[in-house]
Scaffold this motif. Sequence first.
Motif, PDB file in Angstrom:
ATOM      1  N   VAL A   5      38.131  -6.010  53.554  1.00  0.00           N
ATOM      2  CA  VAL A   5      38.093  -4.803  52.835  1.00  0.00           C
ATOM      3  C   VAL A   5      37.201  -4.039  54.275  1.00  0.00           C
ATOM      4  O   VAL A   5      35.668  -4.510  54.629  1.00  0.00           O
ATOM      5  N   ASP A   6      37.290  -2.886  54.226  1.00  0.00           N
ATOM      6  CA  ASP A   6      37.138  -2.925  55.116  1.00  0.00           C
ATOM      7  C   ASP A   6      35.825  -1.023  55.179  1.00  0.00           C
ATOM      8  O   ASP A   6      35.761  -0.213  54.488  1.00  0.00           O
ATOM      9  N   ILE A   7      34.536  -1.516  55.240  1.00  0.00           N
ATOM     10  CA  ILE A   7      33.807  -1.062  54.576  1.00  0.00           C
ATOM     11  C   ILE A   7      33.499   0.811  55.272  1.00  0.00           C
ATOM     12  O   ILE A   7      33.019   1.229  54.560  1.00  0.00           O
ATOM     13  N   ALA A   8      33.895   0.457  56.199  1.00  0.00           N
ATOM     14  CA  ALA A   8      33.276   2.000  56.955  1.00  0.00           C
ATOM     15  C   ALA A   8      34.497   2.480  56.495  1.00  0.00           C
ATOM     16  O   ALA A   8      34.174   3.882  57.004  1.00  0.00           O
ATOM     17  N   ALA A   9      35.745   2.330  56.306  1.00  0.00           N
ATOM     18  CA  ALA A   9      37.111   3.329  56.335  1.00  0.00           C
ATOM     19  C   ALA A   9      36.226   4.067  54.702  1.00  0.00           C
ATOM     20  O   ALA A   9      36.428   5.419  54.077  1.00  0.00           O
ATOM     21  N   ILE A  10      35.925   3.235  53.480  1.00  0.00           N
ATOM     22  CA  ILE A  10      35.666   3.247  51.909  1.00  0.00           C
ATOM     23  C   ILE A  10      34.388   4.397  52.377  1.00  0.00           C
ATOM     24  O   ILE A  10      34.492   5.636  52.263  1.00  0.00           O
ATOM     25  N   ALA A  11      33.738   4.766  53.921  1.00  0.00           N
ATOM     26  CA  ALA A  11      32.488   5.473  53.937  1.00  0.00           C
ATOM     27  C   ALA A  11      33.107   6.610  54.099  1.00  0.00           C
ATOM     28  O   ALA A  11      32.646   8.031  53.844  1.00  0.00           O
ATOM     29  N   VAL A  12      34.285   6.458  55.243  1.00  0.00           N
ATOM     30  CA  VAL A  12      34.450   8.063  56.000  1.00  0.00           C
ATOM     31  C   VAL A  12      35.440   8.301  54.821  1.00  0.00           C
ATOM     32  O   VAL A  12      35.445   9.443  54.833  1.00  0.00           O
ATOM     33  N   ALA A  13      35.433   8.410  53.484  1.00  0.00           N
ATOM     34  CA  ALA A  13      36.397   9.020  52.697  1.00  0.00           C
ATOM     35  C   ALA A  13      35.685   9.794  52.128  1.00  0.00           C
ATOM     36  O   ALA A  13      36.042  10.143  51.006  1.00  0.00           O
ATOM     37  N   GLY A  14      34.263  10.494  52.800  1.00  0.00           N
ATOM     38  CA  GLY A  14      33.729  10.796  51.730  1.00  0.00           C
ATOM     39  C   GLY A  14      32.556  10.637  50.867  1.00  0.00           C
ATOM     40  O   GLY A  14      31.966  11.366  49.972  1.00  0.00           O
ATOM     41  N   VAL A  15      31.991   9.312  50.276  1.00  0.00           N
ATOM     42  CA  VAL A  15      31.306   9.075  49.506  1.00  0.00           C
ATOM     43  C   VAL A  15      30.174   8.806  50.339  1.00  0.00           C
ATOM     44  O   VAL A  15      30.545   7.694  51.149  1.00  0.00           O
ATOM     45  N   SER A  16      29.041   7.989  49.360  1.00  0.00           N
ATOM     46  CA  SER A  16      28.000   7.080  50.065  1.00  0.00           C
ATOM     47  C   SER A  16      27.073   6.567  49.193  1.00  0.00           C
ATOM     48  O   SER A  16      27.828   6.807  48.003  1.00  0.00           O
ATOM     49  N   GLY A  17      26.164   5.611  49.293  1.00  0.00           N
ATOM     50  CA  GLY A  17      25.403   5.513  48.790  1.00  0.00           C
ATOM     51  C   GLY A  17      25.889   4.575  47.328  1.00  0.00           C
ATOM     52  O   GLY A  17      26.718   3.538  48.169  1.00  0.00           O
ATOM     53  N   ARG A  18      24.676   4.524  46.362  1.00  0.00           N
ATOM     54  CA  ARG A  18      25.766   3.447  45.034  1.00  0.00           C
ATOM     55  C   ARG A  18      27.453   3.439  45.225  1.00  0.00           C
ATOM     56  O   ARG A  18      27.951   2.667  44.546  1.00  0.00           O
ATOM     57  N   GLU A  19      28.173   4.711  45.302  1.00  0.00           N
ATOM     58  CA  GLU A  19      29.467   4.905  45.153  1.00  0.00           C
ATOM     59  C   GLU A  19      30.303   3.748  45.976  1.00  0.00           C
ATOM     60  O   GLU A  19      31.122   3.542  46.307  1.00  0.00           O
ATOM     61  N   VAL A  20      29.619   3.815  47.063  1.00  0.00           N
ATOM     62  CA  VAL A  20      30.061   3.076  48.371  1.00  0.00           C
ATOM     63  C   VAL A  20      30.557   1.500  48.011  1.00  0.00           C
ATOM     64  O   VAL A  20      31.472   0.923  48.071  1.00  0.00           O
ATOM     65  N   GLY A  21      29.306   1.393  47.383  1.00  0.00           N
ATOM     66  CA  GLY A  21      29.130  -0.592  46.590  1.00  0.00           C
ATOM     67  C   GLY A  21      30.000  -0.993  45.718  1.00  0.00           C
ATOM     68  O   GLY A  21      31.132  -1.529  45.497  1.00  0.00           O
ATOM     69  N   MET A  22      30.041   0.735  43.988  1.00  0.00           N
ATOM     70  CA  MET A  22      31.100   0.495  43.750  1.00  0.00           C
ATOM     71  C   MET A  22      32.749   0.580  44.037  1.00  0.00           C
ATOM     72  O   MET A  22      33.447  -0.597  43.187  1.00  0.00           O
ATOM     73  N   ARG A  23      32.690   1.039  45.233  1.00  0.00           N
ATOM     74  CA  ARG A  23      34.495   1.397  45.402  1.00  0.00           C
ATOM     75  C   ARG A  23      34.251  -0.284  46.468  1.00  0.00           C
ATOM     76  O   ARG A  23      36.017  -0.499  46.179  1.00  0.00           O
ATOM     77  N   LEU A  24      33.819  -0.829  46.809  1.00  0.00           N
ATOM     78  CA  LEU A  24      33.934  -1.429  47.920  1.00  0.00           C
ATOM     79  C   LEU A  24      33.880  -3.316  46.560  1.00  0.00           C
ATOM     80  O   LEU A  24      34.378  -3.908  47.602  1.00  0.00           O
ATOM     81  N   ARG A  25      33.113  -3.425  45.850  1.00  0.00           N
ATOM     82  CA  ARG A  25      33.540  -4.310  44.364  1.00  0.00           C
ATOM     83  C   ARG A  25      34.704  -4.558  44.209  1.00  0.00           C
ATOM     84  O   ARG A  25      35.719  -4.948  43.718  1.00  0.00           O
ATOM     85  N   ALA A  26      35.368  -3.156  43.774  1.00  0.00           N
ATOM     86  CA  ALA A  26      36.460  -2.710  43.225  1.00  0.00           C
ATOM     87  C   ALA A  26      37.871  -3.096  44.252  1.00  0.00           C
ATOM     88  O   ALA A  26      38.845  -3.796  43.739  1.00  0.00           O
ATOM     89  N   GLU A  27      37.646  -2.732  45.446  1.00  0.00           N
ATOM     90  CA  GLU A  27      38.581  -3.347  46.221  1.00  0.00           C
ATOM     91  C   GLU A  27      38.844  -4.484  46.957  1.00  0.00           C
ATOM     92  O   GLU A  27      39.490  -5.904  46.802  1.00  0.00           O
ATOM     93  N   ARG A  28      37.381  -5.288  46.505  1.00  0.00           N
ATOM     94  CA  ARG A  28      37.498  -6.786  46.391  1.00  0.00           C
ATOM     95  C   ARG A  28      37.653  -7.414  45.556  1.00  0.00           C
ATOM     96  O   ARG A  28      38.928  -8.294  44.970  1.00  0.00           O
ATOM     97  N   MET A  29      37.818  -7.035  44.818  1.00  0.00           N
ATOM     98  CA  MET A  29      38.306  -7.135  43.201  1.00  0.00           C
ATOM     99  C   MET A  29      39.930  -7.487  43.329  1.00  0.00           C
ATOM    100  O   MET A  29      40.755  -8.165  42.114  1.00  0.00           O
ATOM    101  N   LYS A  30      40.877  -6.278  43.427  1.00  0.00           N
ATOM    102  CA  LYS A  30      42.255  -6.075  43.863  1.00  0.00           C
ATOM    103  C   LYS A  30      42.030  -7.662  44.331  1.00  0.00           C
ATOM    104  O   LYS A  30      43.764  -7.902  44.023  1.00  0.00           O
ATOM    105  N   ARG A  31      41.709  -7.940  45.022  1.00  0.00           N
ATOM    106  CA  ARG A  31      42.154  -9.117  45.890  1.00  0.00           C
ATOM    107  C   ARG A  31      41.974 -10.020  45.588  1.00  0.00           C
ATOM    108  O   ARG A  31      42.186 -11.374  45.620  1.00  0.00           O
TER     109      ARG A  31
END
Length: 357
Positions: free
Chosen positions: A329-355
């Motif tokens: 999972v590309d953390i940098a790509a998530i951050a570039v998408a215009g989110v930051s802070g807690r939202e990055v962590g939530m999206r990161l977990r969501a992407e990991r759960m997909k896998r």
Amino acid sequence: MKTYLVGGAVRDRLLDLPVHERDWVVVGATPEELLEQGFRQVGRDFPVFLHPESGDEYALARTERKAGRGHTGFEVHSDPSVTLEQDLMRRDLTVNAMAETDHGELIDPYGGQADLAARRLRHVSPAFVEDPLRVLRVARFAAYLHHLGFTVDSDTLALMRSLSESGELATLSAERIWNEMARALQTGNPEEFLAVLEACGADKALLPELSAAPGARDHLGRATAANAEPEIRFAALCSGLERDQVEALCERLHAPNRFRELAVQWATQEQSLRGPAQLDAAGRLQVLEKTDAFRRPERFAQLLDTLGAMHPEADADFWRNALAACKEVDIAAIAVAGVSGREVGMRLRAERMKRLG
């Protein structure tokens, strides 16, 4: 002044085992004579010196007299009049109370060679009971030499039992106990260390959590058969214990952090690691997070090695692949998408759960 090779180096040479270190006894010398030859004195309690070139330990011949409780309660006497035989008499086992001259001549006043042939671990003298550390040492030698058929002599085991009942084991420091246990874990049969402690009743005083745990010796034997490293063997030994029991055991032994952390992780995650199919994606991710697999992949690898040793039917590769997939999972790509802070962590977990689904 005469110098003799003593102890384990003599024993192991006679058994055709590798000799890893050499200890020497010097008879008829003073500390000043050794210092003049460039030896360096170590410690304050015993006349032990390091050779200026080899680094081997050279000890002046000495006798000991019990003067207090515990492993350190001895008065040491050393002067040029102390004989080699007197020095050897204070040792624990006959197989450790042999010496060799510079020409390879064996000096064996207490029958150590006969006990090697009989595959017997036998005390040198009744003074054996003066040192509680000898209970652990004999158990360790039983583990070290078990593959050659060595057993503890019945009279020696009786002395060990009397030491266990005397309360003297309580005087041993955590460091001394752990040192003997850690060395036993590196032998080919560490479960024999526990078996001997159990036979003489020392396990209840030294390792109460393990003495009450069914199957501890079997668990350790299983990890040893898998040729696991010492940290994994210790974690396997703790299988079936609750987390608070593992923490209490490690605290009592002052176990190094690398042993403690792996054992605690195994105690808390063993069942989850065994059954990934029974977990949903969130549960699988939670296992990776609780084991700190993303930040401590080397310890997670040890956990999986423990899983493989204890439960070879389990799918350790599932967790290796799961961790690898989550790392994609590309953390940098998530951050570039215009989110930051807690939202990055939530999206990161969501992407990991997909896998992990």
